[in-house]
Design a protein around this motif. Structure first.
Motif, PDB file in Angstrom:
ATOM      1  N   UNK A   1     -51.445  10.576  -9.393  1.00  0.00           N
ATOM      2  CA  UNK A   1     -49.826   9.931  -9.454  1.00  0.00           C
ATOM      3  C   UNK A   1     -49.832   9.598 -11.136  1.00  0.00           C
ATOM      4  N   UNK A   2     -48.695   9.354 -11.812  1.00  0.00           N
ATOM      5  CA  UNK A   2     -48.152   8.424 -12.353  1.00  0.00           C
ATOM      6  C   UNK A   2     -47.344   8.623 -12.672  1.00  0.00           C
ATOM      7  N   UNK A   3     -46.236   7.046 -12.711  1.00  0.00           N
ATOM      8  CA  UNK A   3     -45.088   6.556 -12.107  1.00  0.00           C
ATOM      9  C   UNK A   3     -44.687   5.368 -13.106  1.00  0.00           C
TER      10      UNK A   3
ATOM     11  N   UNK B   1     -33.277  -1.080 -11.642  1.00  0.00           N
ATOM     12  CA  UNK B   1     -35.786  -0.434 -11.975  1.00  0.00           C
ATOM     13  C   UNK B   1     -34.792   0.612 -12.021  1.00  0.00           C
ATOM     14  N   UNK B   2     -34.046   0.910 -10.796  1.00  0.00           N
ATOM     15  CA  UNK B   2     -33.637   2.485 -10.437  1.00  0.00           C
ATOM     16  C   UNK B   2     -33.181   2.821 -10.825  1.00  0.00           C
ATOM     17  N   UNK B   3     -31.933   2.458 -12.605  1.00  0.00           N
ATOM     18  CA  UNK B   3     -31.855   3.447 -13.085  1.00  0.00           C
ATOM     19  C   UNK B   3     -32.585   3.845 -14.901  1.00  0.00           C
ATOM     20  N   UNK B   4     -33.831   3.156 -14.010  1.00  0.00           N
ATOM     21  CA  UNK B   4     -34.570   3.943 -15.488  1.00  0.00           C
ATOM     22  C   UNK B   4     -36.042   4.035 -14.641  1.00  0.00           C
ATOM     23  N   UNK B   5     -35.792   4.983 -14.174  1.00  0.00           N
ATOM     24  CA  UNK B   5     -37.113   5.148 -13.032  1.00  0.00           C
ATOM     25  C   UNK B   5     -38.198   5.306 -12.778  1.00  0.00           C
ATOM     26  N   UNK B   6     -38.059   3.237 -12.289  1.00  0.00           N
ATOM     27  CA  UNK B   6     -38.976   3.005 -11.662  1.00  0.00           C
ATOM     28  C   UNK B   6     -39.697   2.995  -9.902  1.00  0.00           C
TER      29      UNK B   6
ATOM     30  N   UNK C   1     -32.659   3.350  -4.195  1.00  0.00           N
ATOM     31  CA  UNK C   1     -33.077   3.529  -5.456  1.00  0.00           C
ATOM     32  C   UNK C   1     -34.217   4.859  -5.158  1.00  0.00           C
ATOM     33  N   UNK C   2     -34.451   5.014  -4.093  1.00  0.00           N
ATOM     34  CA  UNK C   2     -35.907   5.530  -2.816  1.00  0.00           C
ATOM     35  C   UNK C   2     -37.091   4.755  -4.642  1.00  0.00           C
ATOM     36  N   UNK C   3     -36.806   3.548  -4.540  1.00  0.00           N
ATOM     37  CA  UNK C   3     -38.055   2.568  -4.843  1.00  0.00           C
ATOM     38  C   UNK C   3     -38.664   1.968  -3.884  1.00  0.00           C
ATOM     39  N   UNK C   4     -40.118   1.723  -4.425  1.00  0.00           N
ATOM     40  CA  UNK C   4     -40.966   0.841  -3.633  1.00  0.00           C
ATOM     41  C   UNK C   4     -40.633  -1.071  -4.029  1.00  0.00           C
ATOM     42  N   UNK C   5     -40.625  -2.033  -3.120  1.00  0.00           N
ATOM     43  CA  UNK C   5     -39.637  -3.367  -3.644  1.00  0.00           C
ATOM     44  C   UNK C   5     -41.302  -4.453  -3.443  1.00  0.00           C
TER      45      UNK C   5
END
Length: 348
Positions: free
Chosen positions: A6-8, A36-41, A97-101
């Protein structure tokens, strides 16, 4: 044939909290998650006690002053519970944002506060809540202790993720308990580094070094978010000239390190606010561990071993609960009943 690892992109927060104002703090937190979500994080890491800010007042004067000045009441009132509308708004932002916080907060539970970290998954569900094992020095006038169940690593899409706060990173046995769970990505949450600057142990050089060493020892990625002290915070905290000699605006020294100890991103100026975006490639971890795996081929368990009790310790034990449900309830703390907590992960 080599496997695909995995790369992210991960985001590391350096910003000033909305000190003692939970409503505005939630708004700022959501804005950073959205950025962060807008920048693909896929992962964002916040500083220690980001909500409602670190209680610097405990270092600036006696407890009677903090009480009489209203800091004790305001800090308690603006600390976060996991079952209210503020928490629901944060869960929604993570899911949107489909992001882990990984959020640093002062957790309010009953009549007590805890230095806590809340891991929210990309679906908005609670992955874990943890508490700092032992608050540092005068922090113990504000916060209670965590327990062994708070030293946990979670197997997620972003890798095996763990988190600690501040000087938990200078506790060798605490660190080893995390390494032993094969941590791949670690969030090292810090408050700020512009208080008591006469004490090198509290400064950014020492504590950025601590984060870097954690990366080397654990052969893992370390994200080290750090708060900024604003001029407004200084004005709020300092009612006398002598207090202004102990704290100043600035102190933001967020950083990120790779599994070989290398710096992954250029730091921001210490007064600046923003996000550091970091490339995570989990395939690099095996290369670092090939040289030194502290809980594998580089260990000597015949000479040195860690005794680690991961059982939750609470002041009330509920009769009739089986071990699995008891552990699940305690691991979840006060998380909303709508949160999806994995029983197997909670029992780990």
């Amino acid at each position: 044939m080599a496997l695909e690892h995995p790369k992210y992109v991960a985001a590391v927060v350096q910003a000033a909290p909305e000190f003692l104002n939970l409503d505005r703090g939630i708004e700022k937190t959501i804005a950073l998650i959205d950025e962060a979500g807008r920048n693909g994080a896929k992962l964002i890491a916040f500083p220690e006690t980001w909500l409602p800010g670190y209680p610097f007042h405990v270092w600036l004067g006696p407890p009677a002053w903090a009480l009489g000045s209203g800091f004790v009441q305001r800090y308690f009132d603006n600390s976060l519970t996991y079952d209210g509308p503020h928490a629901a708004a944060l869960r929604e932002a993570a899911a949107r944002n489909r992001i882990t916080v990984v959020l640093g907060l002062s957790e309010r539970c009953g009549g007590s506060l805890y230095i806590a970290q809340w891991i929210i998954g990309p679906d908005g569900a609670t992955v874990a809540t943890r508490r700092k094992l032992r608050p540092t020095h005068v922090e113990r006038t504000v916060f209670g202790d965590g327990d062994g169940s708070d030293l946990a690593v979670h197997d997620l899409d972003v890798g095996r993720l763990g988190a600690l706060c501040c000087w938990e990173h200078i506790q060798p046995l605490t660190k080893y308990a995390m390494y032993a769970q094969h941590e791949q990505v670690h969030v090292a949450a810090w408050p700020s580094f512009s208080m008591y600057e006469f004490a090198p142990a509290l400064g950014h050089e020492v504590n950025n070094a601590v984060s870097r060493v954690y990366a080397v020892e654990g052969s893992c990625f370390v994200l080290a978010p750090c708060a900024v002290i604003s001029e407004q915070m200084v004005d709020t905290l300092c009612d006398t000239a002598d207090k202004r000699t102990m704290i100043r605006a600035g102190g933001g020294h967020a950083a990120a390190y790779g599994p070989g100890g290398e710096s992954l991103v250029e730091k921001l100026p210490e007064t600046a606010e923003g996000l550091l975006f970091v490339e995570i490639d989990l395939g690099r971890i095996s290369l670092a561990k090939a040289a030194a795996d502290p809980v594998g081929h580089y260990a000597r368990p015949d000479v040195l071993r860690l005794w680690f009790d991961k059982q939750p310790r609470r002041c009330v034990e509920h009769a009739g609960e089986n071990d699995a449900s008891h552990t699940l309830r305690l691991q979840a703390h006060d998380a909303s009943a709508n949160d999806a907590v994995d029983p197997q992960e909670s029992a780990n």
